[in-house]
Design a protein around this motif. Structure first.
Motif, PDB file in Angstrom:
ATOM      1  N   MET A   1       0.840  -1.192   0.000  1.00  0.00           N
ATOM      2  CA  MET A   1       0.000   0.000   0.000  1.00  0.00           C
ATOM      3  C   MET A   1       0.876   1.242   0.000  1.00  0.00           C
ATOM      4  N   CYS A   2       0.357   2.321  -0.511  1.00  0.00           N
ATOM      5  CA  CYS A   2       1.019   3.619  -0.420  1.00  0.00           C
ATOM      6  C   CYS A   2      -0.060   4.640  -0.075  1.00  0.00           C
ATOM      7  N   GLY A   3      -0.026   5.137   1.164  1.00  0.00           N
ATOM      8  CA  GLY A   3      -1.059   6.061   1.601  1.00  0.00           C
ATOM      9  C   GLY A   3      -0.572   7.451   1.925  1.00  0.00           C
ATOM     10  N   ARG A   4       0.745   7.656   1.935  1.00  0.00           N
ATOM     11  CA  ARG A   4       1.338   8.976   2.170  1.00  0.00           C
ATOM     12  C   ARG A   4       2.678   9.042   1.447  1.00  0.00           C
ATOM     13  N   TYR A   5       3.027  10.234   0.985  1.00  0.00           N
ATOM     14  CA  TYR A   5       4.332  10.405   0.365  1.00  0.00           C
ATOM     15  C   TYR A   5       4.741  11.869   0.400  1.00  0.00           C
ATOM     16  N   THR A   6       5.901  12.175  -0.149  1.00  0.00           N
ATOM     17  CA  THR A   6       6.401  13.545  -0.139  1.00  0.00           C
ATOM     18  C   THR A   6       6.751  13.997  -1.546  1.00  0.00           C
ATOM     19  N   VAL A   7       6.630  15.309  -1.754  1.00  0.00           N
ATOM     20  CA  VAL A   7       7.096  15.964  -2.984  1.00  0.00           C
ATOM     21  C   VAL A   7       7.771  17.250  -2.532  1.00  0.00           C
ATOM     22  N   THR A   8       9.029  17.156  -2.115  1.00  0.00           N
ATOM     23  CA  THR A   8       9.690  18.311  -1.500  1.00  0.00           C
ATOM     24  C   THR A   8      10.572  19.138  -2.428  1.00  0.00           C
ATOM     25  N   PRO A   9      11.016  18.636  -3.603  1.00  0.00           N
ATOM     26  CA  PRO A   9      11.868  19.473  -4.457  1.00  0.00           C
ATOM     27  C   PRO A   9      11.122  20.711  -4.953  1.00  0.00           C
ATOM     28  N   PRO A  10      11.826  21.816  -5.158  1.00  0.00           N
ATOM     29  CA  PRO A  10      11.179  23.004  -5.731  1.00  0.00           C
ATOM     30  C   PRO A  10      10.685  22.726  -7.143  1.00  0.00           C
ATOM     31  N   ALA A  11       9.752  23.552  -7.592  1.00  0.00           N
ATOM     32  CA  ALA A  11       9.131  23.351  -8.895  1.00  0.00           C
ATOM     33  C   ALA A  11      10.160  23.282 -10.020  1.00  0.00           C
ATOM     34  N   ALA A  12      11.159  24.158  -9.977  1.00  0.00           N
ATOM     35  CA  ALA A  12      12.160  24.180 -11.052  1.00  0.00           C
ATOM     36  C   ALA A  12      12.928  22.867 -11.127  1.00  0.00           C
ATOM     37  N   ALA A  13      13.197  22.268  -9.975  1.00  0.00           N
ATOM     38  CA  ALA A  13      13.913  20.990  -9.960  1.00  0.00           C
ATOM     39  C   ALA A  13      13.053  19.870 -10.539  1.00  0.00           C
ATOM     40  N   LEU A  14      11.762  19.871 -10.230  1.00  0.00           N
ATOM     41  CA  LEU A  14      10.868  18.865 -10.807  1.00  0.00           C
ATOM     42  C   LEU A  14      10.754  19.045 -12.321  1.00  0.00           C
ATOM     43  N   GLU A  15      10.660  20.291 -12.770  1.00  0.00           N
ATOM     44  CA  GLU A  15      10.551  20.546 -14.206  1.00  0.00           C
ATOM     45  C   GLU A  15      11.795  20.063 -14.940  1.00  0.00           C
ATOM     46  N   ALA A  16      12.968  20.305 -14.356  1.00  0.00           N
ATOM     47  CA  ALA A  16      14.202  19.860 -14.994  1.00  0.00           C
ATOM     48  C   ALA A  16      14.317  18.341 -14.988  1.00  0.00           C
ATOM     49  N   ARG A  17      13.981  17.736 -13.864  1.00  0.00           N
ATOM     50  CA  ARG A  17      14.116  16.279 -13.742  1.00  0.00           C
ATOM     51  C   ARG A  17      13.194  15.537 -14.700  1.00  0.00           C
ATOM     52  N   PHE A  18      11.953  16.021 -14.849  1.00  0.00           N
ATOM     53  CA  PHE A  18      10.964  15.294 -15.648  1.00  0.00           C
ATOM     54  C   PHE A  18      10.727  15.912 -17.021  1.00  0.00           C
ATOM     55  N   THR A  30       5.437  19.470  -0.494  1.00  0.00           N
ATOM     56  CA  THR A  30       4.500  18.686   0.300  1.00  0.00           C
ATOM     57  C   THR A  30       5.278  17.623   1.069  1.00  0.00           C
ATOM     58  N   TYR A  31       5.209  17.680   2.392  1.00  0.00           N
ATOM     59  CA  TYR A  31       5.972  16.770   3.244  1.00  0.00           C
ATOM     60  C   TYR A  31       5.130  15.602   3.749  1.00  0.00           C
ATOM     61  N   ASN A  32       3.830  15.659   3.504  1.00  0.00           N
ATOM     62  CA  ASN A  32       2.937  14.613   4.011  1.00  0.00           C
ATOM     63  C   ASN A  32       1.708  14.538   3.115  1.00  0.00           C
ATOM     64  N   ALA A  33       1.934  14.201   1.849  1.00  0.00           N
ATOM     65  CA  ALA A  33       0.842  14.144   0.878  1.00  0.00           C
ATOM     66  C   ALA A  33      -0.145  13.056   1.264  1.00  0.00           C
ATOM     67  N   ALA A  34      -1.436  13.397   1.187  1.00  0.00           N
ATOM     68  CA  ALA A  34      -2.486  12.477   1.622  1.00  0.00           C
ATOM     69  C   ALA A  34      -3.577  12.401   0.560  1.00  0.00           C
ATOM     70  N   PRO A  35      -4.353  11.324   0.559  1.00  0.00           N
ATOM     71  CA  PRO A  35      -5.470  11.204  -0.386  1.00  0.00           C
ATOM     72  C   PRO A  35      -6.404  12.408  -0.325  1.00  0.00           C
ATOM     73  N   SER A  36      -6.974  12.726  -1.472  1.00  0.00           N
ATOM     74  CA  SER A  36      -7.896  13.843  -1.731  1.00  0.00           C
ATOM     75  C   SER A  36      -7.161  15.137  -2.049  1.00  0.00           C
ATOM     76  N   GLN A  37      -5.848  15.201  -1.813  1.00  0.00           N
ATOM     77  CA  GLN A  37      -5.091  16.397  -2.162  1.00  0.00           C
ATOM     78  C   GLN A  37      -4.781  16.428  -3.655  1.00  0.00           C
ATOM     79  N   ARG A  38      -4.579  17.643  -4.181  1.00  0.00           N
ATOM     80  CA  ARG A  38      -4.150  17.803  -5.573  1.00  0.00           C
ATOM     81  C   ARG A  38      -2.625  17.826  -5.591  1.00  0.00           C
ATOM     82  N   LEU A  39      -2.039  16.907  -6.381  1.00  0.00           N
ATOM     83  CA  LEU A  39      -0.607  16.665  -6.329  1.00  0.00           C
ATOM     84  C   LEU A  39      -0.034  16.594  -7.743  1.00  0.00           C
ATOM     85  N   PRO A  40       1.272  16.827  -7.900  1.00  0.00           N
ATOM     86  CA  PRO A  40       1.847  16.908  -9.251  1.00  0.00           C
ATOM     87  C   PRO A  40       1.936  15.560  -9.966  1.00  0.00           C
ATOM     88  N   VAL A  41       1.394  15.549 -11.171  1.00  0.00           N
ATOM     89  CA  VAL A  41       1.271  14.331 -11.975  1.00  0.00           C
ATOM     90  C   VAL A  41       1.508  14.697 -13.434  1.00  0.00           C
TER      91      VAL A  41
END
Length: 222
Positions: A1-18, A30-41
């Protein structure tokens, strides 16, 4: 199961990486991402854009949103057995951006939260599925996603009997998004990540509540 996770890099780092840019104002770390939240995909239909999408899948065929089950995870082994997931595997795949996830280990002293990440601490992508639900009253289209899970690797097995699918490299991420890759090849990507390239540590019970969404939840437990 995966019910929590993190997305801590700044936006520019995510844009460069992906190799993609945010389609709207990026969310803060986001240090404690939880269901129902809007998250980067990143959706397979628009691989150059990072979108904020709600976690908890609402299939397009659902009529009553209030009664929809909204699964946050989908088992890799049974995707082809369930018609709704089988269709999404063929048509609607996503990269769910992250840099760690949490899992709770059952012990004699209660459940102990662990943070699991790559040894390099670099961001990665979970394999995900997405869909769109149309509100017939307002005309609003609501995209949602779920994270695919698989059997645990040797790092995860002592902690939990499932783990999310971390796509191993950029080639796998691009293949997951590629509509020209067949369903069988997509299915083959849904394997446990190599344990030797990951690490984990125990964190504070603060992470038990999504209300705690700050760097304090990342600190190793005393």
């Amino acid at each position: 199961m995966c019910g929590r996770y993190t997305v801590t890099p700044p936006a520019a780092a995510l844009e460069a990486r992906f190799e993609a840019s945010f389609a709207e104002s990026p969310a803060p770390p986001t240090y404690n991402a939880a269901p129902s939240q809007r998250l980067p995909v990143i959706l397979n239909t628009d691989p150059g854009r990072i979108r904020l999408v709600q976690w908890g899948l609402v299939p397009g065929w659902v009529r009553d949103l209030q009664k929809a089950p909204r699964p946050i995870n989908a088992r890799a082994e049974t995707l082809s057995e369930k018609p709704s997931f089988r269709t999404l595997l063929q048509r609607r795949r996503a990269l769910v951006l992250a840099d760690s996830f949490y899992e709770w280990q059952a012990t004699d002293h209660g459940k102990v939260p662990h943070r699991i990440l790559l040894a390099s601490e670099e961001p990665f992508a979970f394999a995900g599925l997405w869909d769109e639900w149309l509100d017939r009253e307002t005309g609003e289209v609501k995209p949602t996603f779920t994270i695919i899970t698989t059997a645990p690797n040797s790092l995860m097995a002592p902690i939990h009997n499932r783990m999310p699918v971390l796509l191993p490299d950029r080639a796998a991420e691009l293949a997951w998004l590629d509509d020209a890759v067949g369903a069988a090849a997509h299915q083959q990507l849904l394997q446990p990540h190599t344990a030797r390239t990951m690490r984990e540590y125990v964190v504070s019970p603060l992470v038990n509540s999504p209300a705690h969404n700050d760097p304090s939840v990342l600190v190793p437990a005393a």
